[in-house]
Design an enzyme around this catalytic site. Structure first.
Site, PDB file in Angstrom:
ATOM      1  N   GLU A  78       0.732  -0.520  -0.347  1.00 30.39           N
ATOM      2  CA  GLU A  78       1.889  -1.431  -0.202  1.00 30.39           C
ATOM      3  C   GLU A  78       2.384  -1.759   1.069  1.00 30.39           C
ATOM      4  O   GLU A  78       2.729  -2.339   1.679  1.00 30.39           O
ATOM      5  CB  GLU A  78       2.699  -2.102  -1.417  1.00 30.39           C
ATOM      6  CG  GLU A  78       1.926  -2.431  -2.437  1.00 30.39           C
ATOM      7  CD  GLU A  78       1.449  -1.290  -3.516  1.00 30.39           C
ATOM      8  OE1 GLU A  78       1.612  -0.286  -3.095  1.00 30.39           O
ATOM      9  OE2 GLU A  78       1.028  -1.735  -4.736  1.00 30.39           O
ATOM     10  N   PHE A 140       8.680  -2.203 -18.251  1.00 31.21           N
ATOM     11  CA  PHE A 140       7.779  -1.688 -17.549  1.00 31.21           C
ATOM     12  C   PHE A 140       7.424  -2.295 -16.099  1.00 31.21           C
ATOM     13  O   PHE A 140       7.289  -3.575 -16.014  1.00 31.21           O
ATOM     14  CB  PHE A 140       6.091  -1.900 -18.401  1.00 31.21           C
ATOM     15  CG  PHE A 140       5.111  -1.085 -17.719  1.00 31.21           C
ATOM     16  CD1 PHE A 140       5.202   0.170 -17.520  1.00 31.21           C
ATOM     17  CD2 PHE A 140       4.175  -1.824 -17.049  1.00 31.21           C
ATOM     18  CE1 PHE A 140       4.280   0.940 -16.619  1.00 31.21           C
ATOM     19  CE2 PHE A 140       3.146  -1.191 -16.528  1.00 31.21           C
ATOM     20  CZ  PHE A 140       3.179   0.064 -16.273  1.00 31.21           C
ATOM     21  N   GLN A 141       7.376  -1.545 -15.159  1.00 31.07           N
ATOM     22  CA  GLN A 141       7.348  -1.851 -13.659  1.00 31.07           C
ATOM     23  C   GLN A 141       8.570  -2.796 -13.308  1.00 31.07           C
ATOM     24  O   GLN A 141       8.125  -3.797 -12.678  1.00 31.07           O
ATOM     25  CB  GLN A 141       5.963  -2.317 -13.593  1.00 31.07           C
ATOM     26  CG  GLN A 141       4.876  -1.234 -13.902  1.00 31.07           C
ATOM     27  CD  GLN A 141       3.676  -1.458 -13.248  1.00 31.07           C
ATOM     28  OE1 GLN A 141       3.166  -2.602 -12.976  1.00 31.07           O
ATOM     29  NE2 GLN A 141       2.932  -0.457 -12.588  1.00 31.07           N
ATOM     30  N   LYS A 190       6.636 -12.984 -13.613  1.00 28.67           N
ATOM     31  CA  LYS A 190       5.353 -13.378 -14.252  1.00 28.67           C
ATOM     32  C   LYS A 190       5.409 -14.537 -14.992  1.00 28.67           C
ATOM     33  O   LYS A 190       4.366 -15.421 -14.879  1.00 28.67           O
ATOM     34  CB  LYS A 190       4.832 -12.274 -15.003  1.00 28.67           C
ATOM     35  CG  LYS A 190       3.511 -12.333 -15.318  1.00 28.67           C
ATOM     36  CD  LYS A 190       2.854 -11.130 -15.951  1.00 28.67           C
ATOM     37  CE  LYS A 190       1.289 -11.275 -16.306  1.00 28.67           C
ATOM     38  NZ  LYS A 190       0.643 -10.088 -16.754  1.00 28.67           N
ATOM     39  N   MET A 517       7.595  15.319  18.581  1.00 26.38           N
ATOM     40  CA  MET A 517       9.139  14.886  18.834  1.00 26.38           C
ATOM     41  C   MET A 517      10.071  15.828  18.340  1.00 26.38           C
ATOM     42  O   MET A 517      11.224  15.954  18.808  1.00 26.38           O
ATOM     43  CB  MET A 517       9.157  13.344  18.467  1.00 26.38           C
ATOM     44  CG  MET A 517      10.484  12.824  19.065  1.00 26.38           C
ATOM     45  SD  MET A 517      10.884  12.989  20.945  1.00 26.38           S
ATOM     46  CE  MET A 517      10.236  11.465  21.544  1.00 26.38           C
TER      47      MET A 517
END
Ligand code: TPP
Ligand code: MG
Lengths: 612, 172
Positions: A78, A140-141, A190, A517
């Site tokens: 993502e 959940f999630q 949802k 760097m």
């Protein structure tokens, strides 16, 4: 147009099916929330959605299946979705769109959201959320996406009713793209997108918010004062940042700067806002800015800052910043003005109308007789002579300031060569590190939106996914990702996405075998104690890796082959992803480098052995 | 010239109207913690127009910082309008409820002190007074100081609310 009462709080967390609807026009479509999302994206003219599915967004994904008009690009992580949307946005000026699921999908997106936020990039991120009735139960999630994204978004919405989807998405796009652009999160539980519940879909044509009215033009009186300051200046300089590019004001800026014959410097974010190969361009300023740019800033008497924000990587020590300068600051965001450096003459407004009005006013004044109404050309000549002197002694573009006789391939010459072989016309994305600074210094960007990098957040892993977004938007252009072996490994999985969507990107890995760097700072400040900046022999064989993903890999180790191999790579990259792994001098440093802490703009190391 | 180099910290009362929507308050508070601004007191409640909330906060800062605070607050999409009340004539009030153990001799003494401050005793038991006092922060501080030798059990302060004097209003 939205009326005020529409902004009153939605009827709380009531379940959609229990809300009573206002009258529905007979020909208003009835759609599920999932279909509404898909339709809203269509209405917005979205060209690509960058995303990754998961439980909380499955209704939306099912709707997208029914609405193939808006192609979806399936990334491999993502974070890459946000960077790809970001690259798309930076290279087109349009709003990038991201779709992720709840919980880990949402948290993975955060780095890219923060990256876009720091550079003011328009982006709409739609995240799934657990069902409304589960919110707050550690379901959940479940992640509090509104909370976790709050410090790095322009605004965010938690959708509470299916009916609100069209208005909220419309508002999200409006906010993301207007004023000072930025990412906007729309978090949708949802149940709100479930196919079982349908509501009227009436996409608003326009949105007006009583609490949000970005400036549309600058104050003419202030512009007048600014113009007078400019005409009286003896050692003026323009200092232009990413706001000019975001504000589509590059042509207006160029016209104004050319008309006045003033020097101009660009920030890292502003490169391309003014043509990099033009005589009046003195290079980038700041920490790794050119000798001439940093000196010209330091000695200037009038600075016109436009769409720039006096970032600490530009100013060096604030109390020593440009002691003689009167500062004019144009910015669409009033909070940018006098945030770090006090501006003497603030102009709040979008860069484009302000710069255009400046030029108009200047021409009006010049048309009046009298020397007070003209630029002091004598002073300006002296000023240019001084700048030329700086250019000749230590300028980056009057001679190679690195050892080009070294047997090693120097990273700088790879970028110079890439510039030459692509005729300066490639889109260039980069990651973060020395390679990014070399790209910024040596690929002289002549066009706005050509240079795509994470300036504000400095996000390693940005280069490859952002290049995908650029390539999708500009399939006929060369898109090169200048990266390092450290950074590329942060989003390397996107080689697979490039394969799936056939995105021929030219990856130029300036492989120095170090987190270069970090190593440079360790060389300069920690007596070369390379704490965790060395890979030893753990690096993958990038050629094989590219091949494993179905791409072409080219390894370049011999300086005498550099030109031909790079040329070949560019040719192949017209229809295949090419991973060019260039072994560059592991001990090269980026110079100039401002001396910190306590240095002024013009206090710089010029090489490993010289300083100002 | 660098911003924020002045050391003259002063007390500012920022009063704002914001959308009465979920998340608006957390954005305001988040801004303060995110940018390292200080909040001394904070009060918030809906106004006569229920779509709007009025929030008043006190912050201690220098001139440059208050400029940044007001700009950053204005930048929040939920914030509709904002005023720094300390820039002009204004009225500020805070409410305190204080519970003091009051028995024996102290009982009379506490009552007298309350009267002097025009505080009201709003609840009484044989051994306790609960006193309500409305006034400026200063006045409330002074009352607490005056009763500090008594047995103070609980103090609740509302935080300061404020409004401009005269014709000046903060409304849509
Ligand atoms: C996500 C992330 N983690 C850490 C850093 C700190 N950092 C900045 S540059 C750099 C080294 C980058 O190494 P490489 O990609 O090989 O580039 P080089 O400097 O060698 O050209 C690191 C670790 C960062 N910018 N981003
Ligand atoms: Mg490296």
């Amino acid at each position: 147009m939205l009326k005020d009462q529409d902004k009153s709080p939605a009827s709380g967390g009531t379940h959609p099916s229990s809300t009573n609807l206002t009258e529905v026009n007979a020909d208003t479509e009835m759609l599920s929330g999932g279909d509404m999302v898909a339709r809203a994206l269509e209405e917005e003219g979205v060209e690509f959605i960058f995303g990754y599915p998961g439980g909380a967004v499955l209704h939306i994904y099912d709707a997208l299946h029914r609405h193939p008009k808006v192609p979806h690009i399936l990334v491999r992580h993502e974070q890459a979705a946000t960077h790809a949307a970001d690259g798309y946005a930076r290279s087109t000026g349009k709003t990038g769109v991201v779709l992720v699921t709840s919980g880990p999908g949402a948290t993975n997106a955060i780095t890219g959201i923060a990256t876009a936020y720091m550079d003011s990039i328009p982006m709409v991120v739609i995240s799934g959320q657990v069902q409304s009735h589960l919110i707050g139960e550690d379901a959940f999630q479940e992640t509090d996406m509104i909370g976790i994204s709050r410090p790095v978004v322009k605004h965010s919405f938690l959708v509470k009713r299916t009916e609100d989807i069209p208005r909220i998405i419309k508002t999200a796009f409006y906010l993301a793209g207007s004023g000072r652009p930025g990412p906007v999160v729309v978090d949708i539980p949802k149940d709100i997108t479930a196919p079982s519940y349908k509501a009227p879909f009436d996409y608003p044509a326009e949105i007006a918010l009583r609490s949000y009215t970005p400036a549309e033009k600058g104050h003419s009186g202030q512009i007048r004062k600014a113009v007078e300051l400019l005409l009286r200046a003896k050692k003026p300089i323009f200092y232009a940042g990413g706001g000019v590019i975001q504000g589509n004001a590059s042509a207006a800026l160029t016209a104004l700067v050319r008309h006045l014959n003033f020097p101009i410097t660009n920030t890292l974010m502003g490169l391309g806002a003014y043509p990099g190969s033009d005589r009046q361009f003195v290079g980038m300023l700041g920490m790794h800015g050119t000798y001439e740019a940093n000196n010209a800033m330091h000695e200037s008497d009038v600075i016109l800052a436009v769409g720039a924000r006096f970032d600490d990587r530009v100013t060096n020590t604030i109390s020593k910043f440009c002691p003689q300068a009167t500062i004019i600051h144009i910015d669409v965001d009033p909070a940018s003005i006098s945030k770090t450096v006090i501006s003497h003459l603030p102009i709040v407004g979008p860069a484009l109308p302000v710069l255009e009005e400046m030029l108009t006013q200047i021409k009006d004044i010049e048309a009046q007789p009298g020397i007070a109404n003209q630029v002091d050309t004598e002073a300006l000549d002296q000023w240019w002579k001084k700048i030329e002197g700086w250019r000749q002694t230590h300028g980056l573009y009057t001679a190679n300031r690195f050892d080009d006789t070294s047997e090693h391939i120097k990273p700088q010459e790879v970028v110079q060569l890439l510039h030459r072989l692509t005729e300066g016309k490639a889109f260039v994305t980069s990651d973060v590190g020395q390679h990014q600074m070399f790209a910024a210094q040596y690929y002289l960007f002549d066009y706005p939106r050509q240079w795509i990098n994470s300036g504000g957040l400095g996000t390693m892993g940005f280069g490859l996914p952002s290049a995908m977004g650029v390539k999708l938007a500009h399939p006929d252009s060369i898109v090169a990702c200048i990266t390092g072996e450290g950074s590329i490994q942060m989003c390397i999985q996107e080689l697979s996405t490039c394969k799936q969507y056939d995105l021929p990107i030219l990856i130029v890995n300036l492989n120095n075998g170090y987190l270069g760097m970090v190593k440079q700072w360790q060389d300069m400040q920690y007596e070369s104690r390379y704490s965790q900046s060395v890979y030893q022999d753990s690096l993958p064989d990038f050629v094989k890796l590219a091949e494993a993903y179905g791409h072409v890999g080219i390894k370049i180790t011999d300086k005498s082959q550099l030109h031909d191999q790079l040329q070949t790579a560019i040719e192949i990259s017209k229809d295949k992803v090419v991973f060019v792994d260039v072994y560059v001098d592991p001990h090269e440093h980026v110079y100039p480098m401002q001396i910190a802490p306590d240095g002024a703009m013009n206090d710089m190391y010029l090489s490993k052995t010289e300083r100002t | 010239m660098p911003a924020s180099d002045s050391n003259n910290i002063s007390r500012r009362i920022v009063s704002l109207l914001m959308e009465n929507s979920p998340g608006a308050l957390s954005r305001v508070i988040g801004l303060f913690s995110q940018r390292g601004y200080n909040i001394e007191t904070l009060t918030v409640a809906p106004t006569d127009d229920i779509s709007l909330s009025r929030l008043t906060l006190i912050t201690l800062c220098d001139d440059q910082t208050i400029e940044q605070i007001t700009k950053q607050l204005n930048k929040l999409i939920d914030v509709v309008k904002l005023v720094d009340l300390t820039e002009g004539e204004h009225i500020e009030r805070e409410l305190m409820l204080i519970k003091i153990r009051a028995s024996g001799e102290a009982r009379e003494e506490i009552k007298r002190t309350a009267d002097i401050f025009r505080a009201q005793i709003v609840d009484v038991t044989s051994s306790l007074y609960t006193i309500q006092l409305i006034g400026t922060q200063q006045k409330i501080d002074a009352f607490i100081e005056a009763v500090k030798d008594s047995n103070v059990i609980e103090v609740v302060r509302s935080g300061v609310s404020g409004i401009a004097r005269g014709e000046k209003v903060l409304s849509l």
